[in-house]
Design an enzyme around this catalytic site. Structure first.
Site, PDB file in Angstrom:
ATOM      1  N   ASP A  68     -68.732  -3.132 -23.198  1.00  0.00           N
ATOM      2  CA  ASP A  68     -70.027  -2.461 -22.985  1.00  0.00           C
ATOM      3  C   ASP A  68     -70.364  -1.480 -24.099  1.00  0.00           C
ATOM      4  OD1 ASP A  68     -70.107  -3.713 -20.378  1.00  0.00           O
ATOM      5  OD2 ASP A  68     -68.729  -2.146 -19.700  1.00  0.00           O
ATOM      6  N   GLN A 116     -66.169  -8.272 -24.058  1.00  0.00           N
ATOM      7  CA  GLN A 116     -65.300  -7.186 -23.598  1.00  0.00           C
ATOM      8  C   GLN A 116     -64.896  -6.276 -24.762  1.00  0.00           C
ATOM      9  OE1 GLN A 116     -64.151 -10.517 -22.326  1.00  0.00           O
ATOM     10  NE2 GLN A 116     -65.214 -10.260 -20.398  1.00  0.00           N
TER      11      GLN A 116
END
Length: 430
Positions: free
Chosen positions: A13, A224
């Site tokens: 993120d 990720q």
């Protein structure tokens, strides 16, 4: 020409989607090398938001070849839905998207096993998305996985399916007390997917290596982040694949000598989703303020992200593991208006100082962060595209990151939109 890997340096993120989108303009091929549709990349173009799960961010440019590599696990329904959704929004997908024959398929029983396993763990659950990623990788490693190429050979697909369901249904029925699957139900559904996916299936390793041989620019896109890497992350609170730069080689069939640069992406603060240790987590209203201002909710699941201060211990670990050649710092603008910031420089555990990332999960889970306090800035940084126009304290913050990591910051993101970026070094220059 340069072949560049973009990796996350935290728990995912980090804003890799925007950085990959920005760099895609000069790339010939954009290739995804690991993960599944449990990750999401958000890109904002002309105030229009695109959320991508499996398809590389380069698809938003015309005339870019996009590859989904063998290291990715693919839910056919999710991929087809994503393709259709993009087409409906005017994105051209025609001979510019290819799916590796060697990519493994996420089967319906993987999703069932994932959810039942998490349910059985109870309070000790990992916090997976429940989308079958882990069980699909388990079958891959266990050498019983079903691959994309099997969709093109119905007899082989059915044979593998029958063998797998024999074991899976036993577990579902006797261990989890859950509904079982029938061979025909899955077979018929996946043969339908096969017809719709066949035009995209290809030998992606040949495509990417041909591009490299012909001196094209290749952009390798991971999902990720390093701290979720199966080998080098906060195990067991990790994903089931190699999210580090090395995963680009195994996940696409490219030799390590073909990688020119590795750009690591880090938020100006830290976030993580789901369970697991998080030493710098801000547990008061400030953490909630950063979450709301930064829109820190999962692009895939909508789950709220936990927010915390910048952690240099994990960034040093990530820089070393990935062999970084530069850094991109994102969401600097979210820190606007704070009186002060904190940077974690070490951990303290039972009186001992750890300046390097501890491999023992109990130490990482129970350690106390050691902070250096730095001045915040009151002036807005949103949309700034010139480093010299940043507030003085913001420039000091960036310089501190560079000094602590002994690494140059090449890109700074100052907003969601594609053009809200400070470019300090062109990644595709020689």
């Amino acid at each position: 020409m340069p072949n560049i890997v973009v990796v996350g340096l935290q728990w995912g993120d980090e804003g890799k989607g925007k950085i990959v989108d920005f760099l895609s303009e000069k790339a010939d091929v954009v290739a995804r090398f690991q993960g599944g549709h449990n990750a999401g990349h958000t890109v904002v173009i002309n105030n229009e938001k695109f959320i991508l799960h499996l398809i590389p961010s380069g698809i938003l440019y015309k005339n870019k070849i996009c590859l989904i590599g063998n290291g990715v696990v693919v839910d056919p329904e999710a991929l087809l839905d994503e393709i259709q959704g993009l087409k409906e929004r005017g994105v051209e997908i025609n001979k510019n998207l290819f799916l590796s024959k060697n990519a493994h398929l996420i089967m319906p029983y993987h999703i069932a096993l994932d959810r039942e396993n998490e349910k059985m763990r109870g309070a000790k659950s990992i916090g997976t998305t429940g989308r079958g990623i882990g069980p699909a990788y388990c079958d891959k490693i266990g050498r019983v996985g079903v691959r994309v190429a099997d969709l093109l050979h119905p007899d082989i697909f059915r044979e593998k399916l029958e063998a797998n369901l024999y074991h899976v249904n036993f577990l579902l029925e006797h261990l989890y007390k859950a509904p079982v699957f029938t061979v025909n139900e899955i077979y018929d559904r996946f043969m339908g997917y096969a017809g719709r996916l066949s035009e995209y299936i290809a030998d992606t390793d040949l495509i990417v290596n041909k591009t490299i041989y012909e001196k094209g620019n290749v952009l390798f896109e991971g999902a990720q982040g390093t701290l979720l890497d199966i080998d080098h992350g906060t195990y067991p609170y990790v994903t089931s694949s190699n999210a580090i730069a090395g995963g680009a080689c195994t996940g696409l069939g490219v030799g390590p000598t073909k990688i020119s640069r590795v750009l690591g992406v880090a938020k100006a603060y830290t976030t993580r989703v789901g369970g697991g240790p998080f030493p710098t987590e801000i547990r008061d209203s400030l953490g909630e303020k950063i979450r709301d201002k930064g829109g820190e909710y999962g692009a895939t699941t909508g789950r709220p992200r936990r927010c915390g201060w910048l952690d240099m211990v994990i960034l040093k670990h990530s820089a070393r593991i990935n062999g970084l050649t530069g850094i991109a710092v994102t969401k600097l603008d979210i820190l606007d208006g704070l009186d002060f910031l904190k940077i974690c420089t070490a951990y303290r555990f039972k009186g001992k100082i750890y300046e390097e990332f501890p491999k023992e999960i109990n130490i990482f889970n129970e350690c106390e962060p050691v902070y250096e306090k730095v001045q915040g800035w009151k002036t807005s940084t949103q949309g700034i595209t010139d480093f010299d126009k940043l507030p003085g304290a913001a420039k000091v913050y960036i310089k501190k990151i560079e000094k602590m990591l002994r690494m140059k910051v090449h890109i700074i993101s100052t907003g969601q939109r594609r053009e809200e970026i400070i470019l300090l070094r062109d990644q595709f220059s020689r």
